[in-house]
Write a protein that holds these residues in place. Structure first.
Motif, PDB file in Angstrom:
ATOM      1  N   ASP A 128      21.230   3.988  54.883  1.00 19.74           N
ATOM      2  CA  ASP A 128      21.127   2.701  55.621  1.00 19.74           C
ATOM      3  C   ASP A 128      22.321   1.853  55.129  1.00 19.74           C
ATOM      4  OD1 ASP A 128      18.876   3.426  57.090  1.00 19.74           O
ATOM      5  OD2 ASP A 128      17.596   2.523  55.526  1.00 19.74           O
ATOM      6  N   ILE A 129      22.595   1.733  53.601  1.00 18.03           N
ATOM      7  CA  ILE A 129      23.352   0.845  53.173  1.00 18.03           C
ATOM      8  C   ILE A 129      24.860   1.496  53.335  1.00 18.03           C
ATOM      9  CG2 ILE A 129      23.516   1.343  50.785  1.00 18.03           C
ATOM     10  CD1 ILE A 129      23.697  -1.445  50.174  1.00 18.03           C
ATOM     11  N   GLN A 130      25.041   2.666  53.495  1.00 20.49           N
ATOM     12  CA  GLN A 130      26.550   3.443  53.969  1.00 20.49           C
ATOM     13  C   GLN A 130      26.729   2.992  54.980  1.00 20.49           C
ATOM     14  OE1 GLN A 130      25.042   7.167  52.364  1.00 20.49           O
ATOM     15  NE2 GLN A 130      26.562   7.200  50.654  1.00 20.49           N
ATOM     16  N   LEU A 131      25.757   3.125  56.077  1.00 17.07           N
ATOM     17  CA  LEU A 131      26.158   2.445  57.725  1.00 17.07           C
ATOM     18  C   LEU A 131      26.376   1.310  57.710  1.00 17.07           C
ATOM     19  CD1 LEU A 131      25.972   3.512  60.526  1.00 17.07           C
ATOM     20  CD2 LEU A 131      23.869   3.288  60.454  1.00 17.07           C
ATOM     21  N   GLU A 132      25.520   0.623  57.180  1.00 16.02           N
ATOM     22  CA  GLU A 132      25.946  -0.935  57.291  1.00 16.02           C
ATOM     23  C   GLU A 132      27.230  -1.522  56.620  1.00 16.02           C
ATOM     24  OE1 GLU A 132      24.073  -4.874  58.107  1.00 16.02           O
ATOM     25  OE2 GLU A 132      23.659  -2.994  58.792  1.00 16.02           O
ATOM     26  N   ALA A 133      27.688  -1.076  55.499  1.00 21.32           N
ATOM     27  CA  ALA A 133      28.780  -1.282  54.684  1.00 21.32           C
ATOM     28  C   ALA A 133      30.270  -0.604  55.437  1.00 21.32           C
ATOM     29  CB  ALA A 133      28.806  -0.686  53.345  1.00 21.32           C
ATOM     30  N   SER A 134      30.110   0.613  56.097  1.00 17.04           N
ATOM     31  CA  SER A 134      30.872   1.189  56.914  1.00 17.04           C
ATOM     32  C   SER A 134      30.931   0.298  58.085  1.00 17.04           C
ATOM     33  CB  SER A 134      30.514   2.407  57.585  1.00 17.04           C
ATOM     34  OG  SER A 134      31.411   3.055  58.410  1.00 17.04           O
ATOM     35  N   ASN A 135      30.309  -0.172  58.775  1.00 16.79           N
ATOM     36  CA  ASN A 135      30.241  -1.175  60.148  1.00 16.79           C
ATOM     37  C   ASN A 135      30.809  -2.445  59.780  1.00 16.79           C
ATOM     38  OD1 ASN A 135      29.247   0.985  61.514  1.00 16.79           O
ATOM     39  ND2 ASN A 135      27.182  -0.087  61.751  1.00 16.79           N
ATOM     40  N   ARG A 136      30.388  -2.902  58.648  1.00 16.78           N
ATOM     41  CA  ARG A 136      30.747  -4.364  58.209  1.00 16.78           C
ATOM     42  C   ARG A 136      31.988  -4.674  57.755  1.00 16.78           C
ATOM     43  NH1 ARG A 136      26.881  -8.609  58.050  1.00 16.78           N
ATOM     44  NH2 ARG A 136      24.667  -7.980  58.392  1.00 16.78           N
ATOM     45  N   PHE A 137      32.312  -3.520  56.809  1.00 13.90           N
ATOM     46  CA  PHE A 137      33.569  -3.782  55.648  1.00 13.90           C
ATOM     47  C   PHE A 137      34.310  -2.536  55.950  1.00 13.90           C
ATOM     48  CE2 PHE A 137      29.793  -5.365  53.280  1.00 13.90           C
ATOM     49  CZ  PHE A 137      29.799  -6.617  53.753  1.00 13.90           C
ATOM     50  N   GLY A 138      33.992  -1.437  56.559  1.00 11.80           N
ATOM     51  CA  GLY A 138      34.825  -0.285  56.790  1.00 11.80           C
ATOM     52  C   GLY A 138      35.053   0.490  55.411  1.00 11.80           C
ATOM     53  N   PHE A 139      33.955   0.386  54.684  1.00 12.78           N
ATOM     54  CA  PHE A 139      33.942   1.199  53.579  1.00 12.78           C
ATOM     55  C   PHE A 139      33.430   2.758  53.626  1.00 12.78           C
ATOM     56  CE2 PHE A 139      32.314  -2.266  50.386  1.00 12.78           C
ATOM     57  CZ  PHE A 139      33.450  -3.086  50.775  1.00 12.78           C
ATOM     58  N   THR A 140      34.093   3.457  53.072  1.00 16.65           N
ATOM     59  CA  THR A 140      33.813   5.044  53.035  1.00 16.65           C
ATOM     60  C   THR A 140      32.223   5.217  52.313  1.00 16.65           C
ATOM     61  OG1 THR A 140      34.538   5.719  50.978  1.00 16.65           O
ATOM     62  CG2 THR A 140      36.188   5.691  52.911  1.00 16.65           C
ATOM     63  N   ALA A 141      31.707   6.149  52.753  1.00 15.10           N
ATOM     64  CA  ALA A 141      30.483   6.503  52.194  1.00 15.10           C
ATOM     65  C   ALA A 141      30.268   6.658  50.617  1.00 15.10           C
ATOM     66  CB  ALA A 141      29.850   7.788  52.839  1.00 15.10           C
ATOM     67  N   GLY A 151      30.140   5.938  57.782  1.00 12.00           N
ATOM     68  CA  GLY A 151      28.391   5.426  57.779  1.00 12.00           C
ATOM     69  C   GLY A 151      27.692   6.131  58.815  1.00 12.00           C
ATOM     70  N   SER A 152      28.144   6.311  60.078  1.00 14.42           N
ATOM     71  CA  SER A 152      27.323   6.999  61.116  1.00 14.42           C
ATOM     72  C   SER A 152      27.242   8.386  60.975  1.00 14.42           C
ATOM     73  CB  SER A 152      27.897   6.512  62.648  1.00 14.42           C
ATOM     74  OG  SER A 152      29.235   7.228  62.658  1.00 14.42           O
ATOM     75  N   LEU A 153      28.157   9.040  60.437  1.00 15.16           N
ATOM     76  CA  LEU A 153      27.892  10.590  59.859  1.00 15.16           C
ATOM     77  C   LEU A 153      26.697  10.736  59.004  1.00 15.16           C
ATOM     78  CD1 LEU A 153      28.942  13.470  60.197  1.00 15.16           C
ATOM     79  CD2 LEU A 153      30.894  12.902  58.678  1.00 15.16           C
ATOM     80  N   ILE A 154      26.865   9.918  57.923  1.00 12.22           N
ATOM     81  CA  ILE A 154      25.881  10.063  57.182  1.00 12.22           C
ATOM     82  C   ILE A 154      24.382   9.816  57.742  1.00 12.22           C
ATOM     83  CG2 ILE A 154      24.496   8.797  54.927  1.00 12.22           C
ATOM     84  CD1 ILE A 154      26.871   9.943  53.793  1.00 12.22           C
ATOM     85  N   ALA A 155      24.392   8.990  58.572  1.00  5.24           N
ATOM     86  CA  ALA A 155      23.129   8.606  59.289  1.00  5.24           C
ATOM     87  C   ALA A 155      22.922   9.909  60.237  1.00  5.24           C
ATOM     88  CB  ALA A 155      23.352   7.437  60.269  1.00  5.24           C
ATOM     89  N   ALA A 156      23.881  10.491  60.903  1.00  2.00           N
ATOM     90  CA  ALA A 156      23.709  11.674  61.646  1.00  2.00           C
ATOM     91  C   ALA A 156      23.374  12.831  60.841  1.00  2.00           C
ATOM     92  CB  ALA A 156      24.859  12.013  62.459  1.00  2.00           C
ATOM     93  N   MET A 157      23.714  12.986  59.798  1.00  2.00           N
ATOM     94  CA  MET A 157      23.399  14.182  58.796  1.00  2.00           C
ATOM     95  C   MET A 157      21.808  13.952  58.445  1.00  2.00           C
ATOM     96  SD  MET A 157      26.600  14.278  56.317  1.00  2.00           S
ATOM     97  CE  MET A 157      25.982  15.491  55.537  1.00  2.00           C
ATOM     98  N   GLU A 158      21.425  12.518  58.273  1.00  2.71           N
ATOM     99  CA  GLU A 158      19.862  12.384  57.839  1.00  2.71           C
ATOM    100  C   GLU A 158      19.144  12.392  58.972  1.00  2.71           C
ATOM    101  OE1 GLU A 158      17.755   8.745  55.620  1.00  2.71           O
ATOM    102  OE2 GLU A 158      18.816   8.219  57.477  1.00  2.71           O
TER     103      GLU A 158
END
Length: 624
Positions: free
Chosen positions: A300-313, A502-509
């Motif tokens: 969840d936080i990897q997706l959120e940080a990717s969307n908000r800040f562009g952070f990698t997982a 972030g969305s790839l992490i969510a898709a893996m889950e």
């Protein structure tokens, strides 16, 4: 002496706090009652490399590694070998554990409450041939109440042998698949002039396939125009809009009930353009509430940080790990759980105080928070091996945090703060109307109490944009109201979004969403997808390092090399169903219904078939 072996230092610290430290040592603590507590740093041991199992006379390359030869494949170890990880700290800790085991009358396995946690300590006991009494400590949270409960309810470690065997089976099967097929396919598709690495893995290959398939969908997507009609209506001083709803039998619709015929759109417009009034068919208003958002899992936080800040997982994981290990102001991050143990609810006042000290900009919100509110996030029945990611009772100096740490801590803190505000309340309204012979509908939403949403305010967009937050007038069925305007609205179908990390992490889950077989879908859903919270970011990083994935801004794409690899690997290896098949058999191993060797023999049979195909291909190329 009773030796307690924890999976990581934080668990050891929590156990020591309850047992009572008498003396601190290097890599262990002596506690009251003849107890000694030591710890691991995750897995301290790893599988031996294939070189250990192959003939001694194989030539070596410049790096001192044995060269790859097709005639040595497949490599099926008869006796599996574990080695200490090549890390000075790991080797030093293993030496300490070995010394302590030689003095221990009994041991307590304090691994995490899951398969990997069971194996992690058990494999150390086997590595050092420990044969005395072993018990199991089993808790899902590290607060005092949970630790005390665990200390009072130790169980025989042998009771969990099935979990250990299942974890061992997963590890060995992944090794067999990755080591053998990577070598076989690389040798089959390389030439004397160029070595072409074709790295294969049960998780990394389906992950690569996910991205490549999405890229293909985006690349080949052709937007299709579709139409709707919108009416502007009024009641007294209030105006609102309603959209046309197609009736049964309406021609010109696609499979998703969108009007794609421009002729039909024009025909409807001509029929309705001179309408003067609309009759109310249905009018409803319902009071609704939105519960507080759950705490963050790592995905969840990897997706959120990717969307908000562009952070990698990996950036998000590393930052969460730093907040946990270095600053000690956030809980353990590698969690797949969004829920919190009920025993930690009483810590709320202390945690809120720590948030106020650490992040002064949130101090006013902490003062408004009500620690007595208990949201649905507090639920012991939903806790897995770990609980959701939350702030701890410890504070830090805001200026000592990096910019990334500040952003991630604030995400975690706001999500925790939201638990102590009331539910968000609103009135949801809907009106159905008849204009001439066509039906239109309007929806509206009016907030009646902001509740937990005050925690977010202008902090980006915590919630998705509402479809309609217009205020609808109070109308009665049968009322006739003026139509002010009818217009055609044109739009186009949109391509699926390219993956971000972030969305790839969510898709893996949530990989079960792309699987059709109901049994496989359930196994993947229950098993939380492919990979684990601890490994998904590393898998993406590894795919990037091998040149199979690349980042372009926030988006991540398969490279030409990655797409070419997918054309060469067996269909089953790039399909997440392989994980479902693994999981089904591993559940049987865990339950004692299937022998570990039986599970591994099935994997060996598949690998032997694929290696034979690779050998045949190489012989065919050599004959030309």
């Amino acid at each position: 002496m009773k030796l307690w072996i924890a999976e990581k230092p934080s668990v050891a610290k929590a156990i020591c706090a309850e047992l009572g430290i008498v003396k601190k040592g290097a890599g262990f603590n002596e506690c009251k009652g003849g107890n000694v507590v030591t710890w691991c740093f995750g897995h301290l041991l790893e599988q031996a490399e294939p070189d250990f199992y192959t003939d001694a006379d194989i030539p070596v390359n410049k790096k001192g590694k044995k060269i790859w030869r097709m005639k040595d494949l497949p490599i099926f170890p008869k006796i599996w070998k574990l080695n200490a990880k090549n890390d000075k700290g790991v080797k030093a800790q293993l030496k300490i554990i070995k010394s302590l085991l030689s003095k221990a009358d009994s041991v307590v396995n304090c691994g995490d409450p899951d398969r990997e946690g069971q194996l992690l300590v058990d494999e150390i006991l086997e590595f050092f041939k420990y044969r005395k009494s072993v018990q199991r400590f089993w808790v899902s949270a590290q607060d005092s109440a949970s630790i005390r409960k665990g200390l009072a309810s130790l169980q025989p470690n042998a009771k969990f042998k099935g979990m250990k065997l299942a974890a061992e089976g997963r590890s060995r099967a992944d090794w067999l698949l990755g080591m053998n097929l990577t070598r076989a396919l690389t040798l089959a598709h390389s030439t004397n002039q160029q070595r072409r690495l074709i790295a294969v893995g049960r998780v990394q290959t389906p992950t690569l396939a996910l991205v490549a398939q999405r890229d293909e969908l985006v690349k080949n997507f052709k937007p299709v125009p579709f139409y709707n009609l919108r009416s502007l209506l009024s009641s007294g001083s209030a105006s609102f809009t309603a959209t046309w709803k197609p009736s049964e039998g309406q021609i010109g619709l696609d499979s998703e009930k969108r009007l794609i015929s421009s002729e039909q759109a024009k025909k409807l417009f001509n029929e309705l353009s001179n309408a003067q009034s609309a009759t109310v068919l249905k009018a409803e208003k319902t009071a609704k509430k939105t519960s507080q958002p759950k705490s963050f899992s790592l995905a969840d936080i990897q997706l959120e940080a990717s969307n908000r800040f562009g952070f990698t997982a990996q950036e998000t994981l590393d930052t969460c790990q730093s907040l946990y290990e270095v600053h000690k102001i956030a809980s353990y991050p590698r969690s797949d759980c969004q829920f919190l143990p009920e025993s930690q609810h009483s810590d709320a006042a202390s945690v809120l105080s720590a948030i106020a000290k650490t992040a002064p900009q949130l101090a006013s919100l902490t003062q408004k928070a009500n620690p007595n509110i208990k949201s649905a996030t507090w639920n012991d029945q939903k806790i897995t091996a770990h609980h959701g990611i939350i702030p701890t009772q410890q504070s830090a100096e805001w200026s000592n945090l990096t910019e990334k740490e500040k952003k991630i801590y604030e995400l975690i803190a706001r999500r925790y703060l939201a638990q102590f505000f009331p539910e968000h309340s609103f009135d949801a309204s809907s009106i159905s109307l008849k204009i001439k012979n066509e039906t239109f509908s309007a929806t509206g939403k009016v907030t009646t109490a902001s509740g937990w949403k005050v925690v977010y305010g202008d902090f980006s967009a915590e919630e998705e944009k509402e479809e309609s937050n217009q205020s609808l007038p109070a109308l009665r069925v049968g009322s006739v109201i003026p139509v002010k305007k009818i217009e055609i609205v044109q739009d186009k179908t949109k391509a699926p979004a390219s993956f971000t990390e972030g969305s790839l992490i969510a898709a893996m889950e949530k990989i079960h969403n792309v699987v059709e077989n109901p049994e496989h879908k359930k196994l993947l859903k229950d098993g939380d997808g492919i990979g684990t919270p601890a490994t998904r970011a590393a898998i993406i990083t590894e795919l990037k390092n091998k040149g199979y994935l690349e980042s372009k801004g926030k988006k991540i794409h398969a490279t030409q090399e990655g797409v070419a690899l997918l054309d060469l690997v067996p269909a089953l290896v790039k399909n997440p169903v392989l994980t479902a098949i693994f999981e089904r058999k591993l559940k049987e191993v865990e339950a004692g219904k299937t022998e570990l060797e039986s599970f591994l023999e099935a994997q060996k049979k598949f690998i032997q078939q694929e290696v034979s195909k690779a050998k045949a291909l190489l012989e065919e190329k050599s004959a030309k």
